[in-house]
Design an enzyme around this catalytic site. Structure first.
Site, mmCIF file in Angstrom:
data_model
loop_
_atom_site.group_PDB
_atom_site.id
_atom_site.type_symbol
_atom_site.label_atom_id
_atom_site.label_comp_id
_atom_site.label_asym_id
_atom_site.label_seq_id
_atom_site.Cartn_x
_atom_site.Cartn_y
_atom_site.Cartn_z
ATOM 1 N N GLY A 99 0.769 -1.240 0.000
ATOM 2 C CA GLY A 99 0.000 0.000 0.000
ATOM 3 C C GLY A 99 0.795 1.282 0.000
ATOM 4 O O GLY A 99 0.218 2.377 -0.029
ATOM 5 N N ASP A 124 17.200 -0.246 -15.762
ATOM 6 C CA ASP A 124 17.251 -1.625 -15.296
ATOM 7 C C ASP A 124 17.869 -2.529 -16.370
ATOM 8 O O ASP A 124 17.662 -2.328 -17.565
ATOM 9 C CB ASP A 124 15.817 -2.080 -14.986
ATOM 10 C CG ASP A 124 15.748 -3.472 -14.421
ATOM 11 O OD1 ASP A 124 16.278 -3.680 -13.316
ATOM 12 O OD2 ASP A 124 15.152 -4.347 -15.075
ATOM 13 N N GLU A 126 22.237 -0.266 -14.984
ATOM 14 C CA GLU A 126 22.547 -1.437 -14.174
ATOM 15 C C GLU A 126 23.358 -2.411 -15.031
ATOM 16 O O GLU A 126 22.829 -3.043 -15.946
ATOM 17 C CB GLU A 126 21.271 -2.119 -13.679
ATOM 18 C CG GLU A 126 21.564 -3.341 -12.811
ATOM 19 C CD GLU A 126 20.326 -4.163 -12.515
ATOM 20 O OE1 GLU A 126 20.296 -4.813 -11.449
ATOM 21 O OE2 GLU A 126 19.391 -4.180 -13.343
#
Length: 616
Positions: free
Chosen positions: A160, A327, A356
């Site tokens: 959440g 990424d 990365e």
């Protein structure tokens, strides 16, 4: 009667055609006037839309219309050179009769947006996972159109946390000495489970509603900028999630890599430059899917590449971003990702992108940095400004438990890491860190030994590069990766209403949490204004008795760093360091304010770091 039937049949056919061809998606949903690259390719998606011919208002020139084997797509390229901000109208017609039209907005750009300043070695980056940081708006924990619902009892579930939670805690982040925030992906991820990490995106133009809205994301950037901080987007070029709307109705068969269908990458990134590598191994690395739920995008396809370029630029403009972290950078098509990176930095000359490149060898990592002389041997240039210093991370995960130095053990591993800096075109543009969201927690590795944490952070704050810390480490958070990724991505205490411990405030922190926070904040607040450790030169000395000494210096200032990783107090003999000590008489430790006479021998306690600002 037959005439009436004929009339109604014609009407039904006309209406069914109009309904069939209505546009379901337009991407980019809008664009900006005054871009350096003036060719804009717009994707129109709708049932059998390719059966239409297309025109556009205001004498805008259509450069090209591409139709693929899938009739539900039209790729329309227009020339926006010298076109002012305005609303365009695209008209779709069949047999010279209009079937429908679509408005399209060219927005004005913000002033000086092309020259925006990005992050560099003067910054400290804070990596956080939005779902696990703070729940600022419990009303958006679930969304009716998305499959996975919030469940804090599941370590791999959605908990959440959201954009509002980040905004509400910016004072905490700023107090820590942070200047740049990197959030793991926030775009929609509609995976059935594990969607909280965001790396299997299902819509790359839409913030996941469980995090907030696109407007909330822009508001996050705005609030950060008010505090003189920056926002970095975690961008994924290599793959999307299997639930992406386009994966479910591919524009063309080779939009993704197919073998046919699925084949997993071999993860052997060395094949991307190994002159002896087999073709099949090279292909499997770059074209294989990272995991089965993440179809691998084909960046060698011009339509895919242009889509990714425009999407990235759209986010920079619409969310007012300050940088990207990309990424799995080295899993992309080599030529394609270089073109993507170059297109971004052509549009924004000062924009930083960190890739990365998870490798354990400096030469192999250096290959991927912009203007690498190593890559130039193969006539390759990634154009990537920054790579992640994984070899430094590997060293810091071991050395602080190697208290008895040997030829290969102890702080010599740190020394050797920097000895290889000659391989990098720009060592100052390396992202340095001791952990991230995919690794073992540093405080888990060292069993929450504060002294070892303090040595590691002192190192991170004073060596070349751009330091990054991972949320929660600054309050001593640990977590064992062997128990699953959820264990290294725990909820930040105090981020949820009813949490028994609120580490966002001094009053709410435990004694241990306050010790970690106070040290980290003092260290990085000092670093924030110290240009010597941002861009100064470095001289280091071979560690002796597991004591590592190095200097960061400019023509005006010098900082001396001493790290004693041994188990006994050591004596520092200044004559060995005369070339850097020079005329300086004393040094003041930035953490304790203790003064040391550096013209005579002085002591450093075991498992301790000193950061001395030298004074005449």
């Amino acid at each position: 009667m037959s005439l009436i039937k004929s009339f109604f049949l014609t009407l039904v056919l006309l209406l069914s055609w109009q309904l069939e061809a209505q546009i379901q998606r337009v991407e980019p949903p809008y664009w900006y006037a005054g871009m350096k690259n003036t060719e804009l390719q717009i994707l129109f998606y709708g049932k059998n839309i390719a059966k239409n011919e297309i025109s556009v208002s205001n004498d805008i020139r259509i450069i090209e219309v591409i139709k693929t084997e899938n009739p539900n797509y039209l790729f329309v390229t227009i020339d926006t050179k010298n076109v002012a901000a305005q609303e365009l109208v695209f008209t779709f017609s069949k047999n010279k009769k209009k079937t429908f039209s679509q408005k399209y907005l060219l927005k004005p750009r913000r002033e000086n947006t092309a020259l925006r300043k990005s992050f560099d070695a003067s910054d400290m980056m804070y990596l956080l996972m939005p779902d696990r940081f703070a729940n600022g708006n419990p009303k958006n924990d679930n969304h009716k159109s998305l499959t996975e619902k919030a469940n804090r009892n599941l370590s791999s579930g959605r908990h959440g946390g959201d954009i509002e939670g980040i905004i509400q805690n910016l004072n905490y982040i700023q107090e820590l000495g942070v200047t740049t925030v990197w959030c793991t992906p926030l775009c929609e991820d509609n995976d059935e489970q594990g969607s909280y990490h965001g790396y299997a995106q299902s819509d790359v133009y839409q913030i996941d509603p469980r995090y907030g809205t696109n407007e909330d994301y822009f508001r996050l950037a705005t609030e950060l900028h008010k505090k003189d901080m920056k926002l970095v987007m975690d961008y994924v070029t290599n793959h999307w999630g299997a639930e992406h709307w386009m994966i479910k109705d591919l524009p063309t068969y080779n939009w993704i890599h197919q073998f046919p269908g699925y084949a997993q990458t071999n993860y052997r990134m060395t094949t991307q430059f190994d002159p002896n590598a087999s073709k099949i191994d090279t292909k499997l690395c770059a074209d294989g899917w990272f995991v089965k739920s993440m179809p691998d995008l084909n960046q060698s396809h011009p339509l895919v590449l242009n889509y990714l370029i425009q999407n990235a630029i759209w986010w920079i403009e619409s969310a007012d971003l300050d940088g990207f972290r990309v990424d799995t950078y080295s899993y992309n098509d080599k030529a394609g990702i270089a073109k993507w990176t170059k297109a971004i930095t052509n549009e924004y000359p000062n924009f930083n992108i960190v890739g990365e490149v998870w490798m354990q060898d400096q030469a192999q990592m250096a290959y991927w940095q912009k203007d690498s002389k190593i890559a130039a041997i193969q006539n390759y240039n990634s154009h990537l400004p920054t790579v992640m210093d994984f070899t430094l991370m590997d060293a810091t995960a071991k050395v602080f438990n190697e208290n008895k130095a040997s030829w290969n053990d102890g702080l010599i591993k740190i020394y050797d890491n920097f000895a290889n800096d000659f391989l990098y075109p720009n060592p100052n543009s390396l992202l340095t860190f001791v952990e991230n969201h995919d690794t073992q927690r540093f405080n888990e590795t060292y069993k929450k030994d504060f002294k070892k944490y303090a040595m590691a952070m002192s190192l991170l704050a004073t060596v070349r590069g751009i330091p990054q810390i991972y949320y929660g480490s600054e309050i001593g958070m640990a977590g064992n990766k062997s128990k699953g990724d959820g264990a290294i991505r725990l909820d930040f205490p105090g981020g949820w209403k009813g949490d028994p411990n609120n580490a966002f405030t001094k009053e709410g922190r435990t004694t241990e949490q306050q010790q970690y926070f106070e040290f980290t904040s003092k260290l990085f607040q000092w670093r924030k204004t110290n240009e010597t450790v941002h861009f100064g030169k470095m001289t280091h000395y071979v560690p002796v008795d597991n004591v590592y000494v190095y200097f960061r210096f400019t023509t005006e200032k010098t900082v001396m760093i001493v790290i004693n990783n041994g188990l006994v107090t050591q004596s520092i003999k200044p004559e060995r360091f005369a070339e850097n000590i020079q005329h300086f008489k004393s040094g003041k430790d930035v953490i304790t304010s203790q003064k040391f006479d550096i013209q005579t021998d002085f002591k450093i306690e075991s498992q301790t770091a000193l950061i001395l600002e030298l004074q005449p």
